[in-house]
Design an enzyme around this catalytic site. Structure first.
Site, PDB file in Angstrom:
ATOM      1  CG  ASP A   1      -9.621   0.064   5.716  1.00 27.69           C
ATOM      2  OD1 ASP A   1      -9.234  -0.244   4.467  1.00 27.69           O
ATOM      3  OD2 ASP A   1      -8.691   0.146   6.473  1.00 27.69           O
TER       4      ASP A   1
ATOM      5  CD  GLN B   1      -3.420  -4.525   6.664  1.00 26.88           C
ATOM      6  OE1 GLN B   1      -3.536  -3.307   6.032  1.00 26.88           O
ATOM      7  NE2 GLN B   1      -3.807  -5.511   6.325  1.00 26.88           N
TER       8      GLN B   1
ATOM      9  CE  LYS C   1      -3.744  -2.420   2.462  1.00 23.87           C
ATOM     10  NZ  LYS C   1      -4.457  -2.426   3.541  1.00 23.87           N
TER      11      LYS C   1
HETATM   12  N1  GUN Z   1      -6.990  -6.714   6.557  1.00 22.66           N
HETATM   13  C1  GUN Z   1      -7.509  -7.415   5.362  1.00 22.66           C
HETATM   14  N2  GUN Z   1      -7.996  -6.741   4.303  1.00 22.66           N
HETATM   15  C2  GUN Z   1      -8.008  -5.371   4.870  1.00 22.66           C
HETATM   16  C3  GUN Z   1      -8.300  -4.017   4.491  1.00 22.66           C
HETATM   17  O1  GUN Z   1      -8.930  -3.895   3.396  1.00 22.66           O
HETATM   18  N3  GUN Z   1      -8.072  -2.960   5.289  1.00 22.66           N
HETATM   19  C4  GUN Z   1      -7.323  -3.152   6.424  1.00 22.66           C
HETATM   20  N4  GUN Z   1      -7.388  -1.993   7.236  1.00 22.66           N
HETATM   21  N5  GUN Z   1      -7.215  -4.265   6.969  1.00 22.66           N
HETATM   22  C5  GUN Z   1      -7.315  -5.393   6.079  1.00 22.66           C
END
Ligand code: GUN
Length: 293
Positions: A119, A96, A52
């Site tokens: 998110d 995350q 990311k």
């Molecule tokens: N863990 C798995 N997928 C995601 C996501 O899309 N966002 C976040 N913050 N954590 C994750």
């Protein structure tokens, strides 16, 4: 069978976004900024967050990474979220998941400023999606919707079956697909069924699907006898096998001869998820100067 190439599609989207970031910067003087919070040493999370970060930098979005030890308490994490909420130079906040045991995930997600919630995990943002007036769309379902729209896959009146009921994929995907289609939008107006680990006669239901979205987290779970000939199959799984290779929730080699279209893993939904995070971060920067939308 048509291969739904998420990697290629995401390159196009990121090119478009990079140009939009340049325009935004020159007209406002603001550099969009994402703050990512990574707690503990989960190997998959470390890879996701690093991907990311790289993707942000490549299209001109600033990325700040906050790495915290596995021993971090909920209160400490809430303190960091509060600091990022107040920081006007930070537009998007991403914590995350999963958080280590002992951290209260819901309390942390609830504390994120709803305008910085790229998110779309905050209950206010989930509620807005449910009512068909989203502020942000969650990255993975949004990426899937983009895949459908940009490949010209019709969803109106089709039966979409979603395998998996997670808050991150299954539930928001269902909310998005059942929405009334707006003039400028597509990837909606479907008839939606969600099936999950406790569903009886799961294969009977999946065989009725025109569109199958599989997000259950089990390697090669979906096989040919669960698929109607010609169905579109979207694989959301990222599973690591004992030999270290990555595979999806769909048994690709088995399903490819019966399906009309399939998204591969890797190179399918994954890259689009990151592209939508970039899009949401740019949107967050826009919202920071124009809060009414
Ligand atoms: N863990 C798995 N997928 C995601 C996501 O899309 N966002 C976040 N913050 N954590 C994750």
């Amino acid at each position: 069978m048509q291969l739904l190439d998420g990697k290629k599609l995401s390159e196009t989207i990121r090119q478009e976004l990079a140009e939009e970031v340049i325009r935004f910067k020159s007209s406002t003087g603001i550099t969009p900024c994402l703050a990512a919070v990574l707690v503990g040493e989960n190997p998959a999370s470390q890879i996701y967050v690093s991907n990311k970060e790289k993707a942000c930098r490549k299209i001109g979005i600033e990325s700040q990474l906050f790495r915290l030890p596995v021993t971090t308490t909920t209160e400490e994490l809430l303190g960091l979220v509060e600091k990022l909420n107040k920081d006007s130079g930070v537009h998007g906040i991403l914590v995350q998941l999963p958080l280590p045991q002992g951290c209260d995930e819901l309390r942390v997600l609830d504390a994120i400023d709803t305008k910085k919630d790229v998110d779309a995990f905050h209950p206010e943002n989930v509620g807005l999606i449910s009512q068909g007036r989203p502020r942000y769309l969650p990255c993975t379902p949004y990426g899937i919707q983009q895949m459908l729209v940009r490949y010209g896959i019709e969803t109106s009146g089709k039966h979409a079956v979603i395998v998996g009921r997670s808050d991150i994929v299954g539930k928001p995907m269902a909310l998005m697909l059942i929405q009334k289609q707006l003039p400028k939008q597509s990837g909606a107006d479907a008839t939606v069924t969600i099936v999950h680990s406790r569903t009886k006669n799961l294969s009977e239901i999946t065989r009725q699907a025109d569109l199958l979205i599989v997000a259950i987290g089990r390697s090669r779970f979906l096989t040919a006898e669960m698929v109607k000939p010609g169905a579109v199959v979207i694989d959301v799984g990222i599973n690591r096998l004992s030999d270290g290779t990555i595979c999806g929730d769909v048994d690709f080699d088995n399903v490819k001869d019966i399906a009309g279209a399939v998204s591969p893993v890797p190179g399918g939904v994954g890259p689009l998820t990151i592209s939508m995070l970039l899009l949401n971060t740019l949107r967050a920067a826009k919202l920071s100067i124009q809060p009414i939308e």
